[in-house]
Motif scaffolding. Structure first.
Motif, mmCIF file in Angstrom:
data_model
loop_
_atom_site.group_PDB
_atom_site.id
_atom_site.type_symbol
_atom_site.label_atom_id
_atom_site.label_comp_id
_atom_site.label_asym_id
_atom_site.label_seq_id
_atom_site.Cartn_x
_atom_site.Cartn_y
_atom_site.Cartn_z
ATOM 1 N N THR A 61 0.850 -1.050 0.162
ATOM 2 C CA THR A 61 0.114 -0.115 0.017
ATOM 3 C C THR A 61 0.829 1.285 0.074
ATOM 4 N N VAL A 62 0.186 2.353 -0.379
ATOM 5 C CA VAL A 62 1.064 3.592 -0.499
ATOM 6 C C VAL A 62 1.722 3.966 1.081
ATOM 7 N N GLU A 63 0.710 3.566 2.138
ATOM 8 C CA GLU A 63 1.019 4.031 3.602
ATOM 9 C C GLU A 63 2.223 3.277 3.956
ATOM 10 N N GLU A 64 2.080 1.788 3.356
ATOM 11 C CA GLU A 64 3.318 1.289 3.899
ATOM 12 C C GLU A 64 4.688 1.383 3.309
ATOM 13 N N LEU A 65 4.515 1.996 2.058
ATOM 14 C CA LEU A 65 5.669 2.235 1.289
ATOM 15 C C LEU A 65 6.415 3.752 1.787
ATOM 16 N N GLU A 66 5.154 4.696 2.184
ATOM 17 C CA GLU A 66 5.721 5.845 2.903
ATOM 18 C C GLU A 66 6.367 5.663 3.969
ATOM 19 N N ASP A 67 5.795 4.679 4.822
ATOM 20 C CA ASP A 67 6.518 4.296 6.086
ATOM 21 C C ASP A 67 8.026 3.690 5.916
ATOM 22 N N LEU A 68 8.356 2.974 4.916
ATOM 23 C CA LEU A 68 9.471 2.334 4.554
ATOM 24 C C LEU A 68 10.466 3.168 4.001
ATOM 25 N N TRP A 69 10.066 4.237 3.203
ATOM 26 C CA TRP A 69 10.722 5.234 2.772
ATOM 27 C C TRP A 69 11.041 6.463 3.403
ATOM 28 N N ARG A 70 10.493 6.454 4.572
ATOM 29 C CA ARG A 70 10.614 7.978 5.315
ATOM 30 C C ARG A 70 12.043 8.334 5.882
ATOM 31 N N GLU A 71 12.805 7.345 5.959
ATOM 32 C CA GLU A 71 14.010 7.578 6.612
ATOM 33 C C GLU A 71 15.126 7.765 5.168
ATOM 34 N N GLN A 72 14.760 7.678 4.247
ATOM 35 C CA GLN A 72 15.728 7.578 3.072
ATOM 36 C C GLN A 72 15.785 9.089 2.503
ATOM 37 N N GLY A 73 17.157 9.492 2.241
ATOM 38 C CA GLY A 73 17.347 10.714 1.638
ATOM 39 C C GLY A 73 17.086 10.843 0.419
ATOM 40 N N GLU A 74 16.625 12.238 -0.343
ATOM 41 C CA GLU A 74 16.469 12.226 -1.373
ATOM 42 C C GLU A 74 17.398 11.801 -2.609
ATOM 43 N N ASP A 75 18.471 11.683 -2.235
ATOM 44 C CA ASP A 75 19.684 11.316 -3.154
ATOM 45 C C ASP A 75 19.432 9.828 -3.565
ATOM 46 N N TYR A 76 18.881 9.032 -2.387
ATOM 47 C CA TYR A 76 18.674 7.778 -2.932
ATOM 48 C C TYR A 76 17.487 7.684 -4.041
ATOM 49 N N PHE A 77 16.435 8.509 -4.060
ATOM 50 C CA PHE A 77 15.472 8.664 -5.147
ATOM 51 C C PHE A 77 15.986 9.190 -6.396
ATOM 52 N N LEU A 78 16.912 10.085 -6.281
ATOM 53 C CA LEU A 78 17.475 10.866 -7.376
ATOM 54 C C LEU A 78 18.394 9.811 -8.297
ATOM 55 N N ARG A 79 19.106 8.919 -7.503
ATOM 56 C CA ARG A 79 20.105 8.477 -8.283
ATOM 57 C C ARG A 79 19.692 6.833 -8.697
ATOM 58 N N GLU A 80 18.918 6.124 -7.953
ATOM 59 C CA GLU A 80 18.364 4.945 -8.130
ATOM 60 C C GLU A 80 17.319 4.827 -9.123
ATOM 61 N N LYS A 81 17.070 3.799 -9.921
ATOM 62 C CA LYS A 81 16.121 3.524 -11.009
ATOM 63 C C LYS A 81 15.165 2.930 -10.262
ATOM 64 N N PRO A 82 13.788 3.278 -10.608
ATOM 65 C CA PRO A 82 12.495 2.688 -9.841
ATOM 66 C C PRO A 82 12.321 1.332 -9.773
ATOM 67 N N GLU A 83 12.825 0.445 -10.769
ATOM 68 C CA GLU A 83 13.028 -0.976 -10.766
ATOM 69 C C GLU A 83 13.939 -1.488 -9.704
ATOM 70 N N ASP A 84 14.893 -0.693 -9.399
ATOM 71 C CA ASP A 84 15.901 -1.339 -8.441
ATOM 72 C C ASP A 84 15.501 -0.645 -6.913
ATOM 73 N N ILE A 85 14.622 0.215 -6.704
ATOM 74 C CA ILE A 85 14.282 0.753 -5.528
ATOM 75 C C ILE A 85 13.186 -0.176 -5.197
ATOM 76 N N ALA A 86 12.434 -0.721 -6.161
ATOM 77 C CA ALA A 86 11.137 -1.688 -5.929
ATOM 78 C C ALA A 86 11.827 -2.942 -5.293
ATOM 79 N N TRP A 87 12.843 -3.251 -5.975
ATOM 80 C CA TRP A 87 13.777 -4.633 -5.561
ATOM 81 C C TRP A 87 14.179 -4.609 -4.320
ATOM 82 N N HIS A 88 14.831 -3.197 -3.935
ATOM 83 C CA HIS A 88 15.368 -3.036 -2.380
ATOM 84 C C HIS A 88 14.358 -3.277 -1.570
ATOM 85 N N THR A 89 13.121 -2.461 -2.051
ATOM 86 C CA THR A 89 12.342 -2.207 -0.981
ATOM 87 C C THR A 89 11.464 -3.319 -0.548
ATOM 88 N N GLU A 90 11.290 -4.228 -1.529
ATOM 89 C CA GLU A 90 10.441 -5.406 -1.357
ATOM 90 C C GLU A 90 11.183 -6.353 -0.464
#
Length: 901
Positions: free
Chosen positions: A658-687
């Motif tokens: 869910t969106v709420e679960e993802l927000e909770d998982l991503w809350r501690e990540q800095g902007e740099d992570y989402f700037l430099r990583e590909k969406p498919e890799d972020i999904a792989w890491h997050t899962e």
């Protein structure tokens, strides 16, 4: 001692041995009293000292080789004469180089014992004779055969036949060897046409082992193209077909003119001199010009460092001789082909115009005075060869005429508008353009037409990164530019091929390739020096202002795209925007991209891989978007981040998040992570992180290129407690696994966890095979290692390769602040060695530095690594004393280990 400019070879030799070299009577007396071993060893040492002393004093090597062969004749002859052959004496025959009377200091002494009738009665004496030779410490290559055995083996093996052609009877009945020569003559086996074909194939296979170039980094003076074996091929064919017993005996008639004969013999003397010196300094048979030997030889012959290193000056002399001998080999082989294989065939002749014709695929001048009466035709021959299909090359008589008249390509010739137009037409040739430029280089035309190119012919760069000399590299680069336009290379270079085919004027790309490294060897920035030369060429050849500016810009910036892709964080839109501003327009980008890919491939065959390719493609496509969008419309960073998060969210929602679960998982990540990583890799890491509940235990993920978004690398993701030693320990473990890091991204989250991504290849630069067992082993090894005490890093035990040890590259460092990324940029250039990254990582720990990212680049024997670092508060390092202390520690640590392994 001075390196000989190579003197004409001896046409004969004095058969008397100097008394200082050997006293046969003294040795015979020693044999008679049973003291042969002691006196024989003394004689060998005395002879070596005498000959080496003569070599150092400047005595011609040809004489020394003949003297050593004569000395060995006398030594072996005396031992042979002391045996009781009981009336059934066999023949003692020198074969191979020894048979030719050319014996280098540590070459094998090859002998054939030729048996006659009742040979069984002399076997005991033969065994004792050979035992004496081995006891003396001689390197003997021997065979014992009857006449019929020699003939039988020669019929099956052309190498044995060739050895039997180079024989000299030292002792015993000469009639036995005469019988062998008769029975192995062309009348009985290996007719000259078959012999020629076999030797030509043998040469092709040998050349292929050295990439068909005289310009190997560590050439073999005997076997490489342009080496001594190429001269022996000529001599063997000459003997087999024309009855010529040596190169000295080849007349200056149908096949050689006086200048060619002189060059052939001078070139052989040069190669002999180098080979003798190699044996001398190596203390054994050594025909490879290894890097250490190159430096010793340069010092031996008095070369000194200046604008060019002494070793580069020596090797340029070597390469130019090898090129000249390779050209002579090519010329004579073509002559032999016509005389031997085509003697009874009707020539296929096609008239091109009143000046040139094509005979059997080779273009020829129709008059011997053509070039002298009309020098402009010195370029026309190449224009026609590139315009007409089916032309193999230039015919031998015309090659000779070109070489005789190339001096006419002078300043007056270069200023003629017709010749300038002809040269540009050669660059637009639809056929064989690269081959034409290689031939023009070989025949001295290109170096005369472009004197700046003539200065780089044979110029090496003394490192492992540049496989070829500057001129050979330049022509390799143009060869790759041509390949981009051929369908058979589309799979290997899909993007480069598409881009190259849409370039409006392909000859401008070739010009940039021709001039991009032409400034090397002069001191200063070769890109700037080359840009000056390129601009002058364009102006003189009446190119438009636009085209002149483009070629000049490409030469000046030919290293820029490679540097940005491998040393900058190209996932950052600000970096892309900055590079787009530098390039300025789409045409420049297309030309620069194509030049860059060709340059990397033409520098070193092992340098190009999918990792470098993916970096360049990523930079190219990102810059192309920026240019099409307009430089006044840069991408907003926050928009970029939101798009990445949205795409990753869509991927994960399909997997039940869910969106709420993802927000909770991503809350501690800095902007740099989402700037430099590909969406498919972020999904792989997050899962994976969502299902990893033991936060004290590291999470290690690994996948290959089939799943990863980046090239053919293997992507390793580590989620673990943020600890200072983590990077150093990971690098040490990866080296233990014989993996090399090419990119590292470090993200320290606000919850005390670290998200680290490493892109790795095998240590030899190849991709890791798609084997689940291998990938599982890497993952499990890292998981176990990182779960233990991080302070106990393994000792890296991988050996440093010999070639890398030959280059004691001092470590250089620099630091700056990246105002876009708000990090300090540490650049380290050093010799590659095991454990380098782990050592640097430990220095970061000692100085309280946090690593944010690293770009790792190996260039031959050296590495050029870039580290993006901050202090503990994620701020750039601004204390000059701290910056200097970090750099000093790195220099001291790496240079202290320069001799490791």
């Amino acid at each position: 001692m001075r390196l000989s400019e190579a003197t004409p070879a001896m046409t004969g030799r004095d058969d008397s041995l100097p008394p200082e070299l050997f006293d046969p009577d003294l040795f015979k007396a020693a044999i008679a009293r049973g003291d042969a071993l002691k006196i024989g060893k003394q004689a060998l040492h005395t002879a070596a000292d005498y000959l080496h002393g003569e070599f150092r004093s400047g005595t011609r090597v040809a004489r020394l080789l003949h003297l050593r062969a004569q000395f060995m004749d006398a030594l072996l002859g005396a031992l042979w004469d002391s045996r009781d052959w009981s009336g059934v004496e066999p023949a003692l025959v020198a074969v191979g180089g020894y048979g030719r009377g050319e014996l280098h200091p540590h070459s094998d002494i090859d002998i054939l014992v030729l048996l006659g009738e009742d040979s069984e009665r002399c076997h005991g004496q033969l065994e004792q004779f050979l035992t004496q030779l081995w006891d003396l410490g001689l390197s003997i290559g021997h065979s014992v055969r009857t006449v019929s055995e020699c003939c039988s083996k020669a019929r099956r093996d052309i190498t044995i036949l060739t050895n039997l052609m180079e024989t000299r009877v030292i002792r015993g009945p000469k009639a036995l060897m005469a019988e062998v020569r008769e029975l192995t003559s062309p009348a009985h086996m290996w007719p000259s046409a078959d012999f020629f074909r076999a030797k030509l194939q043998e040469q092709r296979e040998r050349h292929a082992k050295f990439a068909d170039t005289e310009y190997n980094l560590e050439p073999n003076v005997k076997s490489s193209p342009g080496g001594l074996r190429d001269l022996q091929i000529i001599a063997w064919i000459g003997e087999r077909h024309f009855g010529v017993d040596s190169l000295e005996s080849m007349d200056t008639g149908e096949f050689l003119n006086p200048d060619e004969r002189k060059m052939l013999l001078r070139g052989r003397d040069f190669m002999w001199q180098v080979r003798y010196a190699l044996h001398l300094i190596a203390g054994r048979e050594e025909d490879r010009l290894l890097f250490d030997h190159q430096r010793e030889l340069a010092a031996m012959w008095g070369f000194q460092d200046g604008e060019k290193l002494a070793v580069e000056q020596f090797m340029q002399t070597y390469y130019r001789w090898a090129l000249a001998l390779g050209e002579l080999n090519e010329l004579l082989i073509q002559n032999f082909d016509h005389a031997i294989l085509r003697a009874d065939t009707v020539d296929d002749i096609r008239i091109l115009n009143e000046r040139f014709q094509v005979r059997n695929g080779y273009i020829e001048a129709l008059r011997d005075d053509l070039f002298s009466t009309d020098p402009n035709t010195l370029l026309e021959v190449f224009v026609l060869a590139g315009r007409e299909p089916g032309i193999i090359g230039v015919g031998t008589p015309t090659i000779r005429l070109i070489r005789e008249h190339r001096h006419l390509v002078n300043s007056t010739f270069r200023a003629d508008p017709r010749n300038r137009a002809s040269f540009l037409e050669i660059l637009r040739s639809p056929y064989n353009m690269t081959r034409l430029l290689r031939s023009m280089t070989r025949y001295g035309v290109l170096g005369n037409y472009l004197p700046e190119f003539g200065r780089i012919v044979g110029q090496m760069q003394h490192d492992l990164f540049h496989t070829y000399t500057v001129d050979a590299h330049t022509l390799e680069v143009i060869q790759y530019m041509r390949r981009f336009q051929k369908p058979e290379f589309d799979e290997r270079f899909p993007v480069s091929s598409r881009v190259a085919r849409r370039l409006p004027k392909i000859e401008l790309l070739y010009l940039a390739g021709l001039y991009h490294d032409i400034g090397k060897g002069r001191g200063g920035d070769h890109s700037e020096l080359g840009a000056v030369d390129a601009e002058r060429f364009c102006r003189e050849h009446d190119l438009s202002d636009h085209d002149t500016e483009l070629v000049t810009w490409l030469v000046r910036n030919h290293l820029t795209m490679s540097a940005v892709s491998q040393r900058k964080d190209i996932s950052d839109p600000d970096i892309i925007q900055q590079f787009a501003h530098h390039v300025g327009d789409l045409d420049r980008l297309d030309y620069l991209f194509t030049l860059t890919v060709a340059d990397i491939n033409g520098t070193n065959p092992t340098l190009w891989n999918a990792w470098r390719g993916s970096l360049l493609r990523q930079l190219y496509t990102g810059t192309r978007r920026a240019l099409r969008r307009g430089l006044e419309n840069p991408v907003d960073k926050q928009v970029w981040i939101e798009q990445t998060r949205r795409t990753a969210t869509d991927l994960l929602e399909s997997r039940g998040f869910t969106v709420e679960e993802l927000e909770d998982l991503w809350r501690e990540q800095g902007e740099d992570y989402f700037l430099r990583e590909k969406p498919e890799d972020i999904a792989w890491h997050t899962e994976a992180i969502a299902g990893h509940y033991e936060r004290d235990q590291p999470l290690v993920l690994i996948r290959n290129s089939s799943d990863s978004s980046v090239a053919n690398t293997t992507q390793i993701f580590i989620h673990a407690r943020s600890r200072a030693q983590l990077f150093s320990r990971v690098c040490a473990e990866l080296e233990q696994l014989e993996l090399s890091v090419h990119d590292a991204r470090i993200y320290n989250a606000r919850d005390g966890m670290s998200l680290d991504t490493f892109y790795v290849l095998n240590s030899d630069g190849s991709s890791i095979a798609e084997e689940s067992a291998r990938l599982r082993y890497i993952r499990d090894h890292l998981s176990d290692a990182l779960a233990s005490n991080l302070d106990r890093a393994p000792i890296v035990q991988r050996l440093t390769p010999r070639q890398i040890k030959s280059f004691p590259v001092p470590t250089e460092t620099s630091m700056s602040i990246d105002e876009i990324k708000h990090v300090s940029v540490l650049e380290v250039s050093s010799r590659d060695r095991p454990g380098l990254l782990a050592r640097i990582g430990r220095i970061f720990v000692d100085h309280g530095v946090e690593l944010q990212a690293a770009k790792i680049q190996t260039l031959g024997e050296r590495v050029e690594d870039v580290f993006f670092i901050t202090d503990a508060q994620q701020q750039p390092l601004v204390d000059p004393a701290l910056c200097e202390a970090i750099q000093r520690a790195i220099r001291e640590q790496l240079d202290d280990h320069v001799g490791d392994a």
